[in-house]
Design a protein around this motif. Structure first.
Motif, PDB file in Angstrom:
ATOM      1  N   GLU A 131     -17.764 -56.407  27.516  1.00  0.00           N
ATOM      2  CA  GLU A 131     -16.684 -57.248  28.196  1.00  0.00           C
ATOM      3  C   GLU A 131     -16.266 -56.782  29.876  1.00  0.00           C
ATOM      4  N   TYR A 132     -15.644 -57.379  30.411  1.00  0.00           N
ATOM      5  CA  TYR A 132     -15.512 -57.125  31.988  1.00  0.00           C
ATOM      6  C   TYR A 132     -14.138 -57.199  32.467  1.00  0.00           C
ATOM      7  N   THR A 133     -13.588 -56.746  33.325  1.00  0.00           N
ATOM      8  CA  THR A 133     -12.419 -56.811  34.185  1.00  0.00           C
ATOM      9  C   THR A 133     -12.564 -57.454  35.288  1.00  0.00           C
ATOM     10  N   GLN A 134     -11.930 -58.483  35.620  1.00  0.00           N
ATOM     11  CA  GLN A 134     -12.133 -59.030  36.985  1.00  0.00           C
ATOM     12  C   GLN A 134     -11.208 -58.300  38.021  1.00  0.00           C
TER      13      GLN A 134
ATOM     14  N   ARG B  25     -16.510 -56.640  39.822  1.00  0.00           N
ATOM     15  CA  ARG B  25     -15.992 -56.676  38.245  1.00  0.00           C
ATOM     16  C   ARG B  25     -16.548 -55.114  37.784  1.00  0.00           C
ATOM     17  N   GLU B  26     -15.715 -54.907  36.796  1.00  0.00           N
ATOM     18  CA  GLU B  26     -16.024 -53.534  35.949  1.00  0.00           C
ATOM     19  C   GLU B  26     -16.442 -54.022  34.527  1.00  0.00           C
ATOM     20  N   TYR B  27     -17.437 -53.235  34.043  1.00  0.00           N
ATOM     21  CA  TYR B  27     -17.963 -53.825  32.653  1.00  0.00           C
ATOM     22  C   TYR B  27     -17.521 -52.643  31.521  1.00  0.00           C
ATOM     23  N   HIS B  28     -17.416 -53.024  30.548  1.00  0.00           N
ATOM     24  CA  HIS B  28     -17.111 -52.506  29.428  1.00  0.00           C
ATOM     25  C   HIS B  28     -17.855 -52.640  28.026  1.00  0.00           C
ATOM     26  N   PHE B  29     -18.396 -51.457  27.469  1.00  0.00           N
ATOM     27  CA  PHE B  29     -19.380 -51.804  26.451  1.00  0.00           C
ATOM     28  C   PHE B  29     -18.949 -51.145  25.324  1.00  0.00           C
TER      29      PHE B  29
ATOM     30  N   ASP C 286      -4.724 -54.170  44.015  1.00  0.00           N
ATOM     31  CA  ASP C 286      -3.555 -53.777  43.336  1.00  0.00           C
ATOM     32  C   ASP C 286      -3.525 -54.233  41.673  1.00  0.00           C
ATOM     33  N   GLY C 287      -4.762 -54.377  41.117  1.00  0.00           N
ATOM     34  CA  GLY C 287      -5.034 -54.757  39.965  1.00  0.00           C
ATOM     35  C   GLY C 287      -5.450 -53.665  38.881  1.00  0.00           C
ATOM     36  N   SER C 288      -6.067 -54.027  37.825  1.00  0.00           N
ATOM     37  CA  SER C 288      -6.197 -52.961  36.419  1.00  0.00           C
ATOM     38  C   SER C 288      -7.646 -52.221  36.959  1.00  0.00           C
ATOM     39  N   CYS C 289      -8.552 -52.506  37.504  1.00  0.00           N
ATOM     40  CA  CYS C 289      -9.947 -51.920  37.787  1.00  0.00           C
ATOM     41  C   CYS C 289      -9.386 -50.324  38.277  1.00  0.00           C
ATOM     42  N   ARG C 290     -10.358 -49.604  37.463  1.00  0.00           N
ATOM     43  CA  ARG C 290     -10.500 -48.288  37.726  1.00  0.00           C
ATOM     44  C   ARG C 290     -10.653 -47.654  39.171  1.00  0.00           C
ATOM     45  N   TRP C 291     -11.786 -48.256  39.432  1.00  0.00           N
ATOM     46  CA  TRP C 291     -12.495 -47.539  40.823  1.00  0.00           C
ATOM     47  C   TRP C 291     -12.103 -48.308  42.019  1.00  0.00           C
TER      48      TRP C 291
ATOM     49  N   ARG D 173     -14.701 -50.310  15.716  1.00  0.00           N
ATOM     50  CA  ARG D 173     -15.451 -50.486  16.934  1.00  0.00           C
ATOM     51  C   ARG D 173     -15.342 -49.063  17.571  1.00  0.00           C
ATOM     52  N   TYR D 174     -16.751 -48.901  18.338  1.00  0.00           N
ATOM     53  CA  TYR D 174     -16.902 -47.569  19.046  1.00  0.00           C
ATOM     54  C   TYR D 174     -16.993 -47.824  20.537  1.00  0.00           C
ATOM     55  N   THR D 175     -16.530 -47.036  21.453  1.00  0.00           N
ATOM     56  CA  THR D 175     -16.565 -47.335  22.812  1.00  0.00           C
ATOM     57  C   THR D 175     -17.630 -46.581  23.387  1.00  0.00           C
ATOM     58  N   VAL D 176     -18.510 -47.188  24.048  1.00  0.00           N
ATOM     59  CA  VAL D 176     -19.885 -46.511  24.520  1.00  0.00           C
ATOM     60  C   VAL D 176     -19.681 -46.205  25.867  1.00  0.00           C
ATOM     61  N   ALA D 177     -19.041 -47.024  26.849  1.00  0.00           N
ATOM     62  CA  ALA D 177     -18.669 -46.855  28.215  1.00  0.00           C
ATOM     63  C   ALA D 177     -17.896 -48.021  28.718  1.00  0.00           C
ATOM     64  N   THR D 178     -16.921 -47.166  29.799  1.00  0.00           N
ATOM     65  CA  THR D 178     -15.937 -48.437  30.358  1.00  0.00           C
ATOM     66  C   THR D 178     -15.799 -48.256  31.632  1.00  0.00           C
ATOM     67  N   ASN D 179     -15.499 -49.521  32.687  1.00  0.00           N
ATOM     68  CA  ASN D 179     -15.266 -49.438  33.730  1.00  0.00           C
ATOM     69  C   ASN D 179     -16.595 -49.043  34.541  1.00  0.00           C
ATOM     70  N   VAL D 180     -17.767 -49.617  34.014  1.00  0.00           N
ATOM     71  CA  VAL D 180     -18.754 -49.430  34.711  1.00  0.00           C
ATOM     72  C   VAL D 180     -19.300 -50.343  35.793  1.00  0.00           C
ATOM     73  N   PHE D 181     -20.068 -49.843  36.736  1.00  0.00           N
ATOM     74  CA  PHE D 181     -20.410 -50.919  37.830  1.00  0.00           C
ATOM     75  C   PHE D 181     -21.232 -52.017  37.460  1.00  0.00           C
ATOM     76  N   PRO D 182     -21.702 -52.945  38.112  1.00  0.00           N
ATOM     77  CA  PRO D 182     -22.727 -53.940  37.932  1.00  0.00           C
ATOM     78  C   PRO D 182     -24.085 -53.011  38.269  1.00  0.00           C
ATOM     79  N   GLU D 183     -25.314 -53.750  37.996  1.00  0.00           N
ATOM     80  CA  GLU D 183     -26.382 -53.049  38.111  1.00  0.00           C
ATOM     81  C   GLU D 183     -26.446 -52.597  39.598  1.00  0.00           C
ATOM     82  N   ASN D 184     -26.220 -53.696  40.742  1.00  0.00           N
ATOM     83  CA  ASN D 184     -26.303 -53.437  42.172  1.00  0.00           C
ATOM     84  C   ASN D 184     -25.056 -53.208  42.634  1.00  0.00           C
TER      85      ASN D 184
END
Length: 466
Positions: free
Chosen positions: A77-80, A132-136, A84-89, A144-155
């Motif tokens: 999943e991802y957060t757009q 975007r920040e991605y959640h896995f 002043d939004g909900s992204c972490r970084w 459900r198990y959380t692997v990682a959250t708020n991850v950056f795109p590949e580049n």
């Protein structure tokens, strides 16, 4: 216990009444208020004691066990990101001015005056580093198990939210980039309909472990001797890497491939837990002293693992299946088995007794190959892909349905009698009883606080508020 609390509250009420009268305070307790308090306090004491007693008993009957199941899907999943939004970084950006005011006063009495003082301060918006920040996540039959959250795109630098603002390398390192390797492995397995195993710790009710009845438990005088020789492995009770646990134990030898052993039993347990609600532990033993009397060792191990004084809430659970395999290092010389219950699965235990003798000591021979399969409707097929090892064949009752493992019900809803009658015999500890008594006393004494601060016109007594 409740009577003791009521008597204590009554005496406390008298003590408060005479103390207030002795001090001649305006707060008093009249005899009518005392009578009302004595009518209310027993009810309060009973309710508090009953609630405390129930909580104490429930805390004694709850234990932990392993649940086993399968991976179902790898979820991304991802957060757009927005300002002043909900992204972490994020970083401070786009400064703006705000007016901040406060009141200042001077003088005293009639000469006191106040006025408002204002000044300008700089504030900042919060801008995300990337668009975007991605959640896995991994969905499993156990949740459900959380692997990682708020991850950056590949580049990340090519996916900046604001193209002119470079992302510091330490931010990229902390956030992580791309799809995690663990998640990718799960995704590949699930898309191929070859899901991996999952295990988790869950709580359950065990009246036998909570009871003090000795007839329902195993005892052995040999535990200390085996422990001194370091021949009793510690029962595993943890979960590693989200949902894995090591349930193969080696006593007196080291395996050349422990990972393969652990992975194989994990796949066996996934089917076993998903369909039969069981949990298999395998103990591989190489020791001449134990080999001379395997029954003695098996009894000692069961008594040790079921000892709640040692393992507490993690004592051997009722859904546990323990298979012991003796070896000379290459082949099986003897085998034994027991379960976490004193009754049930007798045929399984009998057939497992030396039922593995002469087999090669390797996980594929004893347990079967690493295998999982499902169809599009998430139906999992047991066991071992049509080539189950002898341990699985006995557990699943493939050759003899009478050996098939059955999880025994504590409440008796499986028509096996159950052990619900033990529940009424379980009592809180002395410490819990004292805690209940003290809490019931303190809460019940609240009625005297009310009485002391209540105005009773019948006796012309005024409380401190009057």
């Amino acid at each position: 216990m409740i009577l003791s609390a009521i008597i204590s509250v009554a005496l406390a009420g008298l003590a408060v009444k005479y103390f207030l009268e002795f001090k001649k305070t305006r707060a008093r307790i009249t005899w009518r208020e005392y009578a009302i308090g004595m009518a209310i306090s027993p009810l309060v004491a009973v309710l508090v004691s009953w609630a405390g007693w129930s909580m104490a008993k429930n805390s004694k009957v709850n234990f932990n066990e392993y649940w086993n199941g399968w991976e179902v899907a790898a979820i991304k999943e991802y957060t757009q990101c927005t300002r002043d939004g909900s992204c972490r970084w994020e970083y401070d950006c786009d400064p703006y001015w705000v007016t901040v005011c406060h009141e200042e006063c001077s003088g005293t009495g009639d000469d006191r005056s106040c006025h408002q003082v204002c000044h300008q301060e700089v504030r900042y918006h919060s801008c995300p580093y990337v668009n975007r920040e991605y959640h896995f996540y991994v969905d499993t039959t156990l949740g459900r198990y959380t692997v990682a959250t708020n991850v950056f795109p590949e580049n990340p630098q090519a996916n900046r939210w604001r193209t002119g603002h470079s992302i510091p390398q330490y931010i990229i390192s902390n956030a992580g980039t791309g799809e995690p390797s663990f998640w990718l492995s799960v995704k590949d397995r699930c898309e191929a309909n070859r899901p991996g195993p999952v295990t988790a710790r869950k709580d359950y009710v065990n009246y036998i472990l909570a009871s003090e009845r000795t007839l329902m438990k195993e005892y052995s005088s040999d535990i200390a001797e085996y422990q001194k020789s370091n021949l009793l492995p510690v029962l595993v009770n943890n979960v590693e890497n989200l949902y894995y646990a090591n349930k193969v134990y080696f006593v007196g030898l080291k395996s050349n491939n422990p990972v393969l052993w652990q992975n194989t039993i994990a796949y066996v347990n996934a089917n076993l837990g998903y369909q039969l609600q069981g949990d298999l532990h395998l103990v591989v033993v190489k020791n001449d002293k134990i080999a001379s009397n395997p029954d003695r060792y098996s009894l000692a191990l069961k008594a040790y693992w079921q000892n709640k004084e040692v393992f507490g809430k993690n004592a051997l659970s009722k859904n546990a299946i323990v298979v012991l395999v003796g070896t000379d290092g290459t082949t099986v010389s003897w085998s034994r088995a027991f379960t976490g219950m004193p009754l049930g699965n007798e045929k399984f235990i009998v057939v497992m007794r030396d039922g593995l003798k002469g087999l090669s000591l390797n996980p594929e021979t004893l347990l079967g190959p690493l295998f999982s399969q499902r169809n599009g409707n998430t139906v999992f097929y047991p066991p071992g892909g049509g080539q189950p090892g002898p341990i699985q064949r006995i557990i699943w009752g493939i050759d003899d349905p009478a050996t098939k493992f059955k999880r025994i019900s504590m409440s008796g809803d499986d028509s096996q009698g159950g052990f619900l009658y033990l529940k009424n015999e379980i009592q809180p500890s002395a410490g819990q009883v004292w805690a209940i008594l003290i809490i019931a006393f303190l809460i019940s004494c609240g009625v005297w606080v009310w009485a002391a601060n209540h105005y009773d016109p019948s006796e012309g007594v005024y409380n401190w508020r009057r």
